[in-house]
Design a protein around this motif. Structure first.
Motif, PDB file in Angstrom:
ATOM      1  N   THR A  53       0.846  -1.193   0.000  1.00 39.25           N
ATOM      2  CA  THR A  53       0.000   0.000   0.000  1.00 39.25           C
ATOM      3  C   THR A  53       0.883   1.245   0.000  1.00 39.25           C
ATOM      4  N   PHE A  54       0.313   2.369  -0.377  1.00 45.60           N
ATOM      5  CA  PHE A  54       1.067   3.620  -0.302  1.00 45.60           C
ATOM      6  C   PHE A  54       1.401   3.966   1.151  1.00 45.60           C
ATOM      7  N   SER A  55       0.504   3.610   2.073  1.00 48.08           N
ATOM      8  CA  SER A  55       0.774   3.840   3.489  1.00 48.08           C
ATOM      9  C   SER A  55       1.989   3.047   3.947  1.00 48.08           C
ATOM     10  N   HIS A  56       2.077   1.793   3.517  1.00 49.60           N
ATOM     11  CA  HIS A  56       3.225   0.949   3.862  1.00 49.60           C
ATOM     12  C   HIS A  56       4.501   1.515   3.240  1.00 49.60           C
ATOM     13  N   GLU A  57       4.403   1.958   1.997  1.00 49.12           N
ATOM     14  CA  GLU A  57       5.573   2.542   1.329  1.00 49.12           C
ATOM     15  C   GLU A  57       6.062   3.785   2.072  1.00 49.12           C
ATOM     16  N   LEU A  58       5.114   4.608   2.545  1.00 51.29           N
ATOM     17  CA  LEU A  58       5.486   5.807   3.294  1.00 51.29           C
ATOM     18  C   LEU A  58       6.187   5.436   4.600  1.00 51.29           C
ATOM     19  N   ALA A  59       5.661   4.451   5.314  1.00 54.22           N
ATOM     20  CA  ALA A  59       6.290   4.023   6.569  1.00 54.22           C
ATOM     21  C   ALA A  59       7.711   3.531   6.325  1.00 54.22           C
ATOM     22  N   SER A  71       0.643   0.785  -7.368  1.00 54.37           N
ATOM     23  CA  SER A  71       1.919   1.504  -7.400  1.00 54.37           C
ATOM     24  C   SER A  71       2.968   0.590  -8.023  1.00 54.37           C
ATOM     25  N   VAL A  72       4.083   1.163  -8.419  1.00 53.49           N
ATOM     26  CA  VAL A  72       5.182   0.358  -8.965  1.00 53.49           C
ATOM     27  C   VAL A  72       5.678  -0.638  -7.933  1.00 53.49           C
ATOM     28  N   SER A  73       5.781  -0.194  -6.663  1.00 49.26           N
ATOM     29  CA  SER A  73       6.296  -1.084  -5.622  1.00 49.26           C
ATOM     30  C   SER A  73       5.334  -2.243  -5.368  1.00 49.26           C
ATOM     31  N   ALA A  74       4.026  -1.990  -5.376  1.00 42.10           N
ATOM     32  CA  ALA A  74       3.056  -3.070  -5.168  1.00 42.10           C
ATOM     33  C   ALA A  74       3.100  -4.061  -6.325  1.00 42.10           C
ATOM     34  N   ALA A  75       3.226  -3.551  -7.556  1.00 45.18           N
ATOM     35  CA  ALA A  75       3.324  -4.444  -8.713  1.00 45.18           C
ATOM     36  C   ALA A  75       4.541  -5.355  -8.587  1.00 45.18           C
ATOM     37  N   ALA A  76       5.647  -4.815  -8.081  1.00 44.80           N
ATOM     38  CA  ALA A  76       6.864  -5.625  -7.908  1.00 44.80           C
ATOM     39  C   ALA A  76       6.685  -6.653  -6.809  1.00 44.80           C
TER      40      ALA A  76
END
Length: 263
Positions: free
Chosen positions: A11-17, A140-145
């Protein structure tokens, strides 16, 4: 510090953390469960509160209304969405997306002309799309990866300047600061002509900059609302709050700084 935020991974929240280099990250399935965990003093929370395209996040505003918690910081994060799928674009028959993501990518999704199924998070969209034949997900790119889904169309958000504002919530107020914002919750106990004008007037006559105002159902019946206000920290603010408290019920949600987000 333990940080509680929206999961699952991706999630974007996880990416932010992760970008904030939190010591321990605990992932919760819903924004409501984040508030409940912070209220139980399991750690601080990071939750999205508004998006430049889709507006306020209702679950977060409801959490601030329901729980006696404080905002201790705010963070801004550019948000870019992508269409990911295990099949080519012309084979996609359904797309999974979080409701806020859907709003932020409404133009592209209308062009796709396939059904959109809402999920609890962008990561959940990836999980559901992988289980469904001929499905895509907005990620997001990170979630796709993380979920091994190829990105087949990049940057499908309506606005390339798409940004989400997150806030850090805590059981206790922050130490205070000389610059930044303050947030309050106004819960009017009456309904009369000119009430909102009077509420805002205490700030206007002192030239205090209101950076945001949003109404939300009070949950006490049709036509009954509460108001969330953000204002820039200013010398006359304490005086304004005292006048406001003489007019209606006010809850201080905290004064807090802006926290930089590493790339």
């Amino acid at each position: 510090m333990t940080v509680i935020t929206l999961g699952p991974e991706g999630t974007f929240s996880h990416e932010l953390a992760l970008r904030l280099k939190s010591d321990t990250i605990v992932l919760e399935p819903t924004i409501h469960s984040i508030f409940a965990s912070v209220a139980a003093e399991n750690g601080d929370g990071i939750v999205p509160i508004e998006n430049s395209e889709a507006g306020g996040v209702g679950e977060t505003l409801d959490g601030l209304l329901r729980y006696s918690l404080f905002i201790t910081g705010e963070m801004y994060m550019p948000i870019h969405h992508n269409l990911a799928s295990l099949v080519p674009r012309d084979k996609i028959r359904v797309i999974y997306a979080h409701p806020q993501t859907h709003e932020q990518c409404s133009g592209f999704l209308e062009i796709m002309e396939v059904p959109v199924i809402h999920t609890s998070s962008n990561a959940a969209s990836a999980i559901e799309a992988k289980k469904t034949p001929n499905a895509g997900a907005i990620l997001s790119v990170s979630a796709a990866a993380i979920y091994h889904m190829p990105v087949i169309v990049e940057h499908v958000e309506n606005n390339p300047e798409n940004t989400t504002r997150f806030v850090r919530i805590a059981k206790h107020p922050g130490p205070g600061c000389r610059s930044g914002k303050c947030s309050i919750l106004i819960d009017p106990d009456t309904d009369r002509a000119g009430l909102l004008y009077d509420l805002l007037g205490v700030f206007a006559k002192r030239k205090i900059n209101l950076t945001r105002i949003e109404s939300r159902p009070s949950k006490r019946g049709m036509g009954k609302y509460v108001f969330f206000l953000d204002y820039a920290i200013s010398g006359p603010a304490d005086e304004a709050l005292r006048e406001l408290e003489a007019i209606t019920a006010v809850r201080n949600l905290g004064c807090y700084p802006r926290i930089g987000v590493p790339p």
